[in-house]
Design a protein around this motif. Structure first.
Motif, PDB file in Angstrom:
ATOM      1  N   PRO A 117      31.966  35.653  50.620  1.00 27.82           N
ATOM      2  CA  PRO A 117      32.868  34.497  50.517  1.00 27.82           C
ATOM      3  C   PRO A 117      33.271  34.037  51.919  1.00 27.82           C
ATOM      4  N   LEU A 118      33.792  32.833  52.006  1.00 25.59           N
ATOM      5  CA  LEU A 118      34.213  32.298  53.304  1.00 25.59           C
ATOM      6  C   LEU A 118      35.316  33.131  53.947  1.00 25.59           C
ATOM      7  N   GLU A 119      36.052  33.863  53.119  1.00 25.09           N
ATOM      8  CA  GLU A 119      37.161  34.662  53.650  1.00 25.09           C
ATOM      9  C   GLU A 119      36.684  35.806  54.537  1.00 25.09           C
ATOM     10  N   ALA A 120      35.415  36.163  54.463  1.00 21.94           N
ATOM     11  CA  ALA A 120      34.879  37.254  55.281  1.00 21.94           C
ATOM     12  C   ALA A 120      34.570  36.733  56.687  1.00 21.94           C
ATOM     13  N   GLU A 121      35.595  36.227  57.345  1.00 20.13           N
ATOM     14  CA  GLU A 121      35.410  35.514  58.612  1.00 20.13           C
ATOM     15  C   GLU A 121      34.815  36.388  59.716  1.00 20.13           C
ATOM     16  N   GLU A 122      35.298  37.611  59.839  1.00 20.43           N
ATOM     17  CA  GLU A 122      34.797  38.489  60.902  1.00 20.43           C
ATOM     18  C   GLU A 122      33.330  38.830  60.684  1.00 20.43           C
ATOM     19  N   THR A 180      41.627  45.229  49.875  1.00 19.38           N
ATOM     20  CA  THR A 180      41.893  43.801  50.022  1.00 19.38           C
ATOM     21  C   THR A 180      41.326  43.070  48.802  1.00 19.38           C
ATOM     22  N   MET A 182      39.255  40.718  48.772  1.00 17.99           N
ATOM     23  CA  MET A 182      37.823  40.537  48.981  1.00 17.99           C
ATOM     24  C   MET A 182      37.056  41.809  48.639  1.00 17.99           C
ATOM     25  N   GLU A 183      37.616  42.967  49.006  1.00 16.84           N
ATOM     26  CA  GLU A 183      36.967  44.245  48.684  1.00 16.84           C
ATOM     27  C   GLU A 183      36.951  44.493  47.182  1.00 16.84           C
ATOM     28  N   SER A 185      36.922  42.178  44.847  1.00 16.49           N
ATOM     29  CA  SER A 185      35.935  41.261  44.276  1.00 16.49           C
ATOM     30  C   SER A 185      34.520  41.745  44.542  1.00 16.49           C
ATOM     31  N   TYR A 201      31.286  23.181  49.890  1.00 15.13           N
ATOM     32  CA  TYR A 201      30.865  23.865  51.107  1.00 15.13           C
ATOM     33  C   TYR A 201      29.905  23.037  51.971  1.00 15.13           C
TER      34      TYR A 201
END
Length: 213
Positions: A117-122, A180, A182-183, A185, A201
């Motif tokens: 997902p986009l939230e995984a920025e790093e 988190t 994200m984790e 999901s 997107y």
């Protein structure tokens, strides 16, 4: 000169001028439309879908990267390439980069699709640093578009690799506290096919291309 002959010549000249203008306008429209080439390499369909969205929104030429040659690239000012992430590498980028180097003087744009997902920025930033040189990161506009996983369309080696990876990651996350969102999901979805793609997107890349036109 007889009036009839004069009128005939005037009509011929007018028709010729009108044809030239019409042809010029058509060629101008063709050049505007085909100034940008969108090419892609897709395995399970996410990258192709995004490439089709981009082409549909902009009117740009769309091609599968397997059909792209240096001669074709030389006909365009801007090349947009999209590829899936495969073991952290943008699939097909190496080939297109070589073709553009041969053609020279092109604006190069890259988009990558993946299961993150986009939230995984790093993680996404690290991916770009692994695929583009520091100079390319500064000069090449690059966009990440979440796609998902489609085990049904994966080649067998990829499917085996992903299942093994999913097993390891789920085992690591199973006993982790304070996961988190994200984790959580990731743990729930990694073992099965899922689709998180969205037309939203492509908007930043489409906006960039429209500004260039």
């Amino acid at each position: 000169m007889k009036i009839e002959n004069f009128q005939s010549q005037v009509c011929v000249c007018a028709a010729s001028t009108n044809l030239t203008c019409t042809k010029g306008r058509a060629e101008m429209g063709l050049n505007m439309k085909h100034n940008i080439l969108v090419c892609y390499k897709s395995t399970t369909g996410f990258t192709k879908r995004y490439a089709e969205m981009i082409s549909g929104e902009t009117g740009c030429t769309l091609m599968n990267s397997r059909d792209v040659t240096a001669r074709i690239i030389s006909q365009y000012d801007t090349i947009v390439f999209g590829g899936r992430l495969h073991a952290g590498v943008i699939d097909g980028l190496k080939k297109i980069r070589k073709l553009i180097t041969k053609s020279g003087g092109k604006t190069f744009v890259v988009f990558a699709t993946g299961a993150m997902p986009l939230e995984a920025e790093e993680t996404i930033q690290q991916m770009w640093e692994n695929n583009l040189t520091p100079e390319e990161l500064r000069q090449i506009p690059h966009f990440y578009m979440p796609g998902g996983l489609c085990y049904e369309k994966m080649p067998l080696p990829d499917k085996i690799m992903m299942k093994a990876f999913a097993s390891v990651m789920k085992r690591q996350l199973r006993h982790k506290e304070n996961k988190t969102p994200m984790e959580q999901s990731f743990e729930e979805n990694i073992s099965t096919s899922y689709d998180i793609s969205s037309k939203e997107y492509v908007k930043p890349l489409v906006s960039f291309l429209k500004d260039r036109k």
